[in-house]
Design an enzyme around this catalytic site. Structure first.
Site, mmCIF file in Angstrom:
data_model
loop_
_atom_site.group_PDB
_atom_site.id
_atom_site.type_symbol
_atom_site.label_atom_id
_atom_site.label_comp_id
_atom_site.label_asym_id
_atom_site.label_seq_id
_atom_site.Cartn_x
_atom_site.Cartn_y
_atom_site.Cartn_z
ATOM 1 N N ASP A 296 -6.066 -15.091 2.232
ATOM 2 C CA ASP A 296 -7.254 -14.155 2.651
ATOM 3 C C ASP A 296 -8.052 -13.484 1.891
ATOM 4 O OD1 ASP A 296 -4.754 -12.692 2.335
ATOM 5 O OD2 ASP A 296 -5.905 -11.117 3.487
ATOM 6 N N GLU A 297 -8.941 -13.225 2.364
ATOM 7 C CA GLU A 297 -10.109 -12.285 1.704
ATOM 8 C C GLU A 297 -10.231 -12.438 0.293
ATOM 9 O OE1 GLU A 297 -9.788 -8.603 4.599
ATOM 10 O OE2 GLU A 297 -8.224 -8.536 2.945
ATOM 11 N N TRP B 6 -5.880 -14.679 12.232
ATOM 12 C CA TRP B 6 -5.885 -12.922 12.279
ATOM 13 C C TRP B 6 -7.276 -12.626 12.480
ATOM 14 C CZ3 TRP B 6 -8.662 -9.627 8.763
ATOM 15 C CH2 TRP B 6 -9.052 -10.081 7.973
ATOM 16 N N THR C 23 -0.368 -0.739 5.784
ATOM 17 C CA THR C 23 0.153 0.654 5.361
ATOM 18 C C THR C 23 -0.830 1.297 4.862
ATOM 19 O OG1 THR C 23 1.508 0.146 3.899
ATOM 20 C CG2 THR C 23 2.289 -0.036 6.048
ATOM 21 N N GLU C 24 -2.117 1.004 4.529
ATOM 22 C CA GLU C 24 -2.991 1.909 4.000
ATOM 23 C C GLU C 24 -3.014 3.539 4.107
ATOM 24 O OE1 GLU C 24 -5.293 -2.133 4.141
ATOM 25 O OE2 GLU C 24 -4.136 -0.981 5.505
ATOM 26 N N TYR D 262 -3.184 -6.050 15.745
ATOM 27 C CA TYR D 262 -3.237 -4.854 14.461
ATOM 28 C C TYR D 262 -2.760 -3.619 14.747
ATOM 29 C CZ TYR D 262 -4.349 -8.378 10.915
ATOM 30 O OH TYR D 262 -4.435 -9.350 10.116
ATOM 31 N N PHE D 263 -1.365 -3.216 14.247
ATOM 32 C CA PHE D 263 -1.018 -1.844 14.768
ATOM 33 C C PHE D 263 -1.287 -0.677 13.970
ATOM 34 C CE2 PHE D 263 2.834 -3.836 17.728
ATOM 35 C CZ PHE D 263 1.812 -4.177 18.579
ATOM 36 N N ASP D 264 -2.115 -0.846 13.146
ATOM 37 C CA ASP D 264 -2.824 0.168 12.274
ATOM 38 C C ASP D 264 -3.889 0.577 12.658
ATOM 39 O OD1 ASP D 264 -3.725 -2.477 11.790
ATOM 40 O OD2 ASP D 264 -4.527 -1.891 9.639
ATOM 41 N N ARG E 112 0.874 -1.261 -0.063
ATOM 42 C CA ARG E 112 -0.004 -0.101 -0.313
ATOM 43 C C ARG E 112 0.754 1.268 0.026
ATOM 44 N NH1 ARG E 112 -2.738 -4.434 2.438
ATOM 45 N NH2 ARG E 112 -4.311 -4.621 1.356
#
Length: 548
Positions: free
Chosen positions: A334-335, A401, A478-479, A426-428, A165
């Site tokens: 994922d996803e 997760w 990091t979005e 999740y540190f974002d 990102r």
């Protein structure tokens, strides 16, 4: 008989140093992560104006010795590395057996004889060295007497970084590795491919560098607030880049020298828009595609029905495994929306041929096929917990997760697990609600106190199942994190808390005690030039209570 490497950082002989008649206060030992056992002495060693010779024999001892010399220089202590020396003040590296310490443990003793650091491996020496450095005050003149016996609780202690990102220069990646190594983490999960950009050079597929590594622009603010038809919601700036294979090799060696293993992630079958923009035939519809300019989950994924998809991925993985010696390759998983597969004639044919009931089983087929290929290359896969859907690949390790449920299910099935649930890891997420000046984050709230409270082994597991919990990892997506300063702000001091969760025994952890040590540790972060979040600086007992 299996040959084991036992290394020791033995006597630091300080001529005329003696022991100063000064009591060593136990509160002076502000070490993060907290050692398993610490017994303070009553005196200190005086290092003022001493020249230190580091004696190293084997290649691994020299590696640790050279790193130690660099670190001591930062403490304004004069140290050189050599195989032999007649100097009175010396640090001698030698081999010594102490199997009780395990592969990464160490014993550190500071007394009237000097400093003795014993370890069963170079990694143990390195971690003991990190503890030693935290004992040296800012003036670099004294070291308190102490005996420390220490080893980690978990074998896997990881930090993750998404460079898709937003991308960060190689020198910062090295700093990121330095910081995690200082805190005794031993795994760096490098998220290298995603919808918004492909960040690793693959010589066999040059369009990945020419096309997939770039997106035409980037959404401004939160993607959920953006109107795709409104140019004002985008910055209009082409963004991207990639790490060359030479840069990757240099970073991998840099990490290995610090006893950090890099685990690369190549996303599949979802999060593939960037790759499809370069090679559209690999998608179910054939495109056209473009690297995503917003964040989220997208329907277009690698086609599971086309053989050329697997030919491509095997070609990519062939180059990846030559760059990364890691036992594990992370394959994402994922996803992964199934809409394209459900409508794709190639995927329908694959399901019929392979006797698959639905697209979830098709995903399991996809992952198992990739796993079988990597196993043939003596590698194993890690995947996010969605790889459980449709049946788990035989030798896969699960990274849980979406809460702890996936990790629990995998451990109960006899699979190894790394715990990384969003609620703690999740540190974002935002970390402070007391300041109006917090930088943009994805949402949520994860304070240091909650990170510290995490227990990686779920109570639902019995003793045999619990053995499959290899460790814990914190993730940084990091979005909304475009700069290196912002990365550090989101990581620290939360990574300090996670370091203790990963290293220290459950019964040895106490948040109030941690916060006291953290206030001293902030000076260490300052010395390392870390742009950390400062809302917990100088916290008192009352603020500790309010943060719980």
């Amino acid at each position: 008989m299996k040959k084991l490497l036992y290394a020791a950082l033995a006597w630091l002989l300080l001529a005329a140093c003696g022991g100063e008649e000064k009591s060593a206060d136990p509160t002076d030992f502000h070490i993060i992560p907290k050692p398993a056992s610490l017994v303070p002495g009553t005196e200190v060693l005086d290092w003022d104006n001493k020249k230190i010779a580091i004696i190293a024999g084997s290649a691994e001892e020299k590696n640790v010795g050279n790193l130690l010399a660099e670190f001591l220089k930062a403490k304004k202590l004069n140290a050189t590395v050599s195989e032999f020396s007649d100097d009175a003040d010396k640090i001698a590296l030698y081999t010594a057996e102490d199997p009780a310490l395990g592969n990464e443990g160490y014993t550190l003793t500071v007394d009237e004889k000097g400093v003795s650091l014993t370890a069963a491996s170079g990694a143990g020496l390195f971690y003991g060295m990190q503890t030693l450095l935290q004992l040296i005050p800012e003036n670099g003149k004294t070291v308190p007497f102490v005996t420390i016996t220490d080893q980690p609780r978990f074998a896997y202690r990881g930090l993750h970084l998404d460079v898709c990102r937003h991308m960060f220069p190689p020198e910062f990646i090295k700093k990121y590795i330095d910081l995690l190594a200082h805190h005794k983490f031993n795994r760096f999960h490098w998220h290298l491919t995603d919808d918004q950009g492909w960040r690793i050079e693959v010589k066999k597929y040059p369009k990945l560098q020419e096309i997939a590594a770039f997106r035409k622009e980037t959404v401004i603010g939160h993607a959920r607030d953006a109107d795709p038809s409104n140019p004002k919601d985008f910055d209009g700036k082409r963004y991207g880049g990639y790490y060359t294979q030479e840069e990757v090799k240099e970073i991998v060696k840099y990490a290995a020298d610090r006893y950090v293993t890099i685990i690369p992630e190549i996303e599949m079958p979802g999060h593939a828009l960037a790759a499809l923009s370069a090679y559209p035939a690999l998608g179910c519809t054939g495109g056209p595609y473009q690297a995503a300019t917003t964040w989220g989950v997208f329907d277009d994924i690698f086609c599971a029905g086309k053989e050329e998809t697997f030919t491509f991925l095997e070609g990519v993985l062939d180059e990846v495994i030559t760059l990364f010696p890691s036992k594990y390759i992370h394959v994402g998983g994922d996803e992964c929306p199934k809409a394209r597969w459900d409508a794709c004639p190639h995927c329908k044919k694959r399901m019929k041929t392979e006797h698959l009931k639905n697209s979830h089983e098709l995903q399991s087929y996809f992952v198992q096929r990739v796993e079988k290929y990597l196993n043939s290359k003596d590698r194993q896969i890690i995947g996010w917990d969605e790889i459980l859907e449709g049946g788990l690949a035989p030798n896969a390790t699960v990274m849980s997760w979406r809460g702890e449920e996936g990790g629990i299910a995998a451990a109960q099935q006899g699979h190894d697990v790394i715990m990384t649930p969003t609620g703690w890891c999740y540190f974002d997420y935002y970390q402070d609600t007391t300041s109006e000046n917090q930088p943009l984050a994805i949402g949520g709230y994860l304070p240091v106190s909650k990170v510290y409270s995490y227990e990686p082994i779920p109570a639902l597991l019995n003793d045999d199942e619990a053995k499959h919990i290899l460790g814990v990892q914190a993730n940084l997506w990091t979005e909304y994190i475009p700069t290196t300063d912002h990365v550090e702000y989101m990581m620290y001091p939360r990574a300090c808390a996670m370091a203790e969760v990963a290293w220290a025994a459950k019964e040895n952890r106490n948040y109030e005690d941690f916060l006291t040590r953290l206030n001293t540790h902030f000076r260490q972060l300052d010395a390392w030039d870390v742009h950390y979040a400062k809302h917990l600086q100088h916290a008192t007992d009352s603020t500790v209570a309010s943060k719980k």
